[in-house]
Structures are given as C-alpha cells and as structure tokens.
Design a protein around this motif. Structure first.
Motif, PDB file in Angstrom:
ATOM      1  N   ILE A   5      -8.528  35.098  74.824  1.00 35.31           N
ATOM      2  CA  ILE A   5      -9.011  36.271  74.511  1.00 35.31           C
ATOM      3  C   ILE A   5      -8.476  36.874  73.465  1.00 35.31           C
ATOM      4  N   SER A   6      -9.195  37.896  73.105  1.00 41.64           N
ATOM      5  CA  SER A   6      -8.440  38.540  71.750  1.00 41.64           C
ATOM      6  C   SER A   6      -9.355  39.886  71.479  1.00 41.64           C
ATOM      7  N   ASP A   7      -8.610  40.836  70.753  1.00 46.01           N
ATOM      8  CA  ASP A   7      -9.153  41.996  70.450  1.00 46.01           C
ATOM      9  C   ASP A   7      -9.742  42.868  71.400  1.00 46.01           C
ATOM     10  N   ILE A   8      -9.272  43.120  72.561  1.00 42.90           N
ATOM     11  CA  ILE A   8      -9.719  43.951  73.662  1.00 42.90           C
ATOM     12  C   ILE A   8      -9.849  45.359  73.458  1.00 42.90           C
ATOM     13  N   LEU A 134      -2.928  29.060  68.152  1.00 44.96           N
ATOM     14  CA  LEU A 134      -3.494  30.416  68.247  1.00 44.96           C
ATOM     15  C   LEU A 134      -2.871  31.423  67.397  1.00 44.96           C
ATOM     16  N   VAL A 135      -3.667  32.248  66.723  1.00 36.79           N
ATOM     17  CA  VAL A 135      -3.250  33.152  65.766  1.00 36.79           C
ATOM     18  C   VAL A 135      -3.888  34.400  66.236  1.00 36.79           C
ATOM     19  N   HIS A 136      -3.268  35.616  65.521  1.00 41.07           N
ATOM     20  CA  HIS A 136      -4.093  36.765  65.405  1.00 41.07           C
ATOM     21  C   HIS A 136      -4.815  36.814  64.163  1.00 41.07           C
ATOM     22  N   GLY A 137      -4.370  36.799  63.070  1.00 40.11           N
ATOM     23  CA  GLY A 137      -5.163  36.955  61.821  1.00 40.11           C
ATOM     24  C   GLY A 137      -4.991  35.655  60.969  1.00 40.11           C
ATOM     25  N   SER A 138      -3.882  35.056  60.598  1.00 40.19           N
ATOM     26  CA  SER A 138      -3.854  33.845  60.054  1.00 40.19           C
ATOM     27  C   SER A 138      -2.535  33.015  60.363  1.00 40.19           C
ATOM     28  N   PRO A 139      -2.528  31.698  60.142  1.00 42.26           N
ATOM     29  CA  PRO A 139      -1.267  30.772  60.434  1.00 42.26           C
ATOM     30  C   PRO A 139      -0.114  31.381  59.850  1.00 42.26           C
ATOM     31  N   LEU A 140       1.048  31.338  60.089  1.00 43.15           N
ATOM     32  CA  LEU A 140       2.191  31.762  59.721  1.00 43.15           C
ATOM     33  C   LEU A 140       2.380  30.957  58.412  1.00 43.15           C
ATOM     34  N   GLU A 170      -1.993  20.881  60.124  1.00 46.38           N
ATOM     35  CA  GLU A 170      -2.448  19.499  60.151  1.00 46.38           C
ATOM     36  C   GLU A 170      -2.787  19.163  61.702  1.00 46.38           C
ATOM     37  N   ASP A 171      -3.684  18.621  62.103  1.00 50.29           N
ATOM     38  CA  ASP A 171      -3.921  18.165  63.464  1.00 50.29           C
ATOM     39  C   ASP A 171      -4.208  19.142  64.369  1.00 50.29           C
ATOM     40  N   HIS A 172      -4.579  20.419  63.967  1.00 45.44           N
ATOM     41  CA  HIS A 172      -4.597  21.580  64.886  1.00 45.44           C
ATOM     42  C   HIS A 172      -6.065  22.207  64.596  1.00 45.44           C
ATOM     43  N   THR A 173      -6.898  22.572  65.935  1.00 44.65           N
ATOM     44  CA  THR A 173      -7.737  23.427  65.426  1.00 44.65           C
ATOM     45  C   THR A 173      -7.362  25.007  65.688  1.00 44.65           C
ATOM     46  N   LEU A 174      -7.693  25.806  64.870  1.00 49.55           N
ATOM     47  CA  LEU A 174      -7.281  27.213  64.657  1.00 49.55           C
ATOM     48  C   LEU A 174      -8.265  28.123  65.631  1.00 49.55           C
ATOM     49  N   ILE A 175      -7.554  28.733  66.487  1.00 47.34           N
ATOM     50  CA  ILE A 175      -8.352  30.014  67.093  1.00 47.34           C
ATOM     51  C   ILE A 175      -7.689  31.383  66.678  1.00 47.34           C
ATOM     52  N   PHE A 176      -8.746  31.951  66.310  1.00 50.08           N
ATOM     53  CA  PHE A 176      -8.206  33.312  65.481  1.00 50.08           C
ATOM     54  C   PHE A 176      -9.041  34.555  65.827  1.00 50.08           C
ATOM     55  N   GLY A 177      -8.468  35.877  66.012  1.00 52.73           N
ATOM     56  CA  GLY A 177      -9.073  36.948  66.437  1.00 52.73           C
ATOM     57  C   GLY A 177      -9.208  37.799  65.132  1.00 52.73           C
ATOM     58  N   TYR A 195     -16.334  26.498  63.649  1.00 50.42           N
ATOM     59  CA  TYR A 195     -16.146  25.680  62.330  1.00 50.42           C
ATOM     60  C   TYR A 195     -15.752  24.311  62.822  1.00 50.42           C
ATOM     61  N   ASP A 196     -15.498  23.386  61.821  1.00 52.88           N
ATOM     62  CA  ASP A 196     -14.948  21.897  62.092  1.00 52.88           C
ATOM     63  C   ASP A 196     -13.665  22.172  62.598  1.00 52.88           C
ATOM     64  N   ASN A 197     -12.663  22.993  61.939  1.00 51.41           N
ATOM     65  CA  ASN A 197     -11.497  23.070  62.590  1.00 51.41           C
ATOM     66  C   ASN A 197     -10.694  24.558  62.837  1.00 51.41           C
ATOM     67  N   ALA A 198     -11.922  25.299  63.324  1.00 50.64           N
ATOM     68  CA  ALA A 198     -11.281  26.646  63.473  1.00 50.64           C
ATOM     69  C   ALA A 198     -12.571  27.401  64.303  1.00 50.64           C
ATOM     70  N   ILE A 199     -12.008  28.430  65.310  1.00 51.86           N
ATOM     71  CA  ILE A 199     -12.983  29.022  65.960  1.00 51.86           C
ATOM     72  C   ILE A 199     -12.697  30.519  66.164  1.00 51.86           C
ATOM     73  N   GLY A 200     -13.251  31.557  65.899  1.00 46.59           N
ATOM     74  CA  GLY A 200     -13.211  33.043  65.679  1.00 46.59           C
ATOM     75  C   GLY A 200     -13.853  33.538  67.234  1.00 46.59           C
ATOM     76  N   ILE A 201     -12.750  34.161  67.667  1.00 46.41           N
ATOM     77  CA  ILE A 201     -13.420  34.747  69.046  1.00 46.41           C
ATOM     78  C   ILE A 201     -13.241  36.351  69.052  1.00 46.41           C
ATOM     79  N   ASP A 202     -13.433  37.068  67.857  1.00 48.30           N
ATOM     80  CA  ASP A 202     -13.429  38.509  67.923  1.00 48.30           C
ATOM     81  C   ASP A 202     -14.764  38.907  67.778  1.00 48.30           C
ATOM     82  N   CYS A 203     -15.403  39.203  69.045  1.00 48.30           N
ATOM     83  CA  CYS A 203     -16.858  39.580  68.829  1.00 48.30           C
ATOM     84  C   CYS A 203     -17.052  41.019  68.896  1.00 48.30           C
ATOM     85  N   GLY A 204     -16.114  41.958  68.546  1.00 45.65           N
ATOM     86  CA  GLY A 204     -16.395  43.096  68.218  1.00 45.65           C
ATOM     87  C   GLY A 204     -16.102  44.124  69.619  1.00 45.65           C
ATOM     88  N   ALA A 205     -15.199  43.858  70.387  1.00 47.44           N
ATOM     89  CA  ALA A 205     -15.171  44.610  71.626  1.00 47.44           C
ATOM     90  C   ALA A 205     -14.728  45.896  71.366  1.00 47.44           C
TER      91      ALA A 205
END
Length: 241
Positions: A5-8, A134-140, A170-177, A195-205
């Motif tokens: 979950i992200s961005d409560i 799992l990241v908030h904005g972008s991968p380090l 490499e070899d990861h799927t990114l999940i970001f808020g 996306y193929d290698n990423a999922i955005g989950i901040d739906c504007g709570a």
C-alpha cells in the motif's frame, strides 16, 4: 499473504476501508511505501498504528522526509533554511500534520521521528519466486550525476518520479507510489497502473472527493502480491475487485 500500500496521506476512512477488506492476519505482511502523513489530518495517528504492527514494514516517503527536514533536521540549520523547509512542507499539505504534532507529548514526537529515521528507502522481496523492488519514488540504483539537483541518492529516491522510460533493476518488478496514477491514465476513479516491469499503486488517496457528480477521483489502493488482487477504498463501506 503479502500486501503493498502507498500514499495514505492521513486519510483514516480510506485506510480503514482497506484494512477491513484485507483482514490482515499475523502471518501476513503489509508493506507501506511511504507518505503516511500530510494532506489529511490523521497521518500521525495512522503512522503510530503502523509502528505498533509487528507485521507492517514501511519505507520513507518524501512527505516524511519533508517533515523531518522541517522540524527535526539532523544537522543544525540557520533560520532561513528552516523557514524554507517549513514552507515546502506546508505547500505540500504539512500544516495539518504539524498542527497535530504540536499537541502531543515530546517523547511521542521523538519516538515517531526516530522510527522514521530508521526506515529503509527501498526494499527487495520475493513472492512466489518473483522478485519485487518496493520503492516510494524511484530505485536507488537509478541515481546518477544526471540528477545533480538532488544532494543525495536517498533524496533522489523519495522525490524523483519514476517514468515508464526509466530503468528497473534486473530481474525485478518495480512497485512504486509517489506519482498518482492520474499521470499515466484518465480512469475515474483512479486505478493502479501495470507495465511489463513496473506497477504504480498511488491512486490519489490524498485527493479530495470530487464535487463533480459526487464521484471520488482519488482512492487508496492495496495490492496483494500472492495473487495480484487489488483492493480499493470506498467512501461508503468497503469494496474490492
């Protein structure tokens, strides 16, 4: 079960709606990708609830980062720098959080700040043989000299908005808020974006309820990684799909 979950953003109603749906068990883990505070008034309450949950793990978000810089900086700063940090935080919805902090005990504030300072920036996990970053904005790992406006890679990771053209480790799927999915789609209400290698989950709570036909533009999303089921908060009761 593994939930993300992200961005409560201090929205108790939307957070409770999600928690009622997923019915978190002792053996489950809830990953919170930052930005628990600001915009709505209950951010510190929700944050302290998360702190007490043995099966919840949290990342530092840019709103927690702003809060620490404004009122609990690591290094001594002059009045101008502190005022600048405070203005930035207030412009991004920090007033309600600051107002709440003013009315709680100093030892509780210190407990909250110490908890936040110990949080990781990115977390790598594996679910059903699949690796997720799992990241908030972008991968380090994406930090480079190109982003010289950020003094540190940590600041980059909480502030920079990942784009579909950016890389994924490499070899990861990114999940970001951090970046509301309205930047990637025009769905109403907002939905997670895949996306193929990423999922955005901040739906504007942190968004308010729309005044147009009473519809909700923003909502809180929670993704269960075991079977990729998505849960969305509702303003009235609970719902999922």
């Amino acid at each position: 079960m593994i939930y993300v979950i992200s961005d409560i953003h201090g929205n108790t109603r939307r957070f409770n709606s999600i928690m009622e749906q997923i019915k978190l068990q002792q053996e489950d883990t809830l990953y919170v990708l930052g930005d628990v505070v600001d915009r709505y008034s209950d951010g510190i309450k929700i944050l302290r609830q998360i702190m007490k949950m043995p099966n919840a793990k949290m990342l530092l978000g840019n709103h927690e980062y702003m809060m620490l810089n404004a009122i609990d900086p690591v290094e001594e700063i002059d009045d101008w720098e502190q005022e600048r940090a405070m203005r930035l935080w207030y412009r991004n919805g920090g007033y309600v959080t600051h107002n709440y902090l003013k009315h709680i005990r100093k030892d509780i504030r210190r407990e909250v700040f110490d908890f936040l300072r110990a949080l990781p920036i990115n977390i790598s996990i594996e679910v059903n043989g699949k690796k997720y970053l799992l990241v908030h904005g972008s991968p380090l790992e994406n930090y480079s000299w190109i982003y010289r406006e950020y003094e540190t890679k940590e600041k980059f990771a909480v502030w920079e908005r990942w784009q579909p053209t950016d890389g994924v480790p490499e070899d990861h799927t990114l999940i970001f808020g951090h970046t509301p999915t309205i930047h990637f789609q025009d769905n109403d209400p907002l939905e997670i974006v895949v996306y193929d290698n990423a999922i955005g989950i901040d739906c504007g709570a942190g968004f308010p309820v729309s005044q147009f036909k009473g519809e909700t533009i923003g909502r809180l999303a929670c993704l269960r990684l075991d079977d990729m089921q998505v849960f969305y908060s509702t303003e009235e009761g609970v719902d999922n799909e």
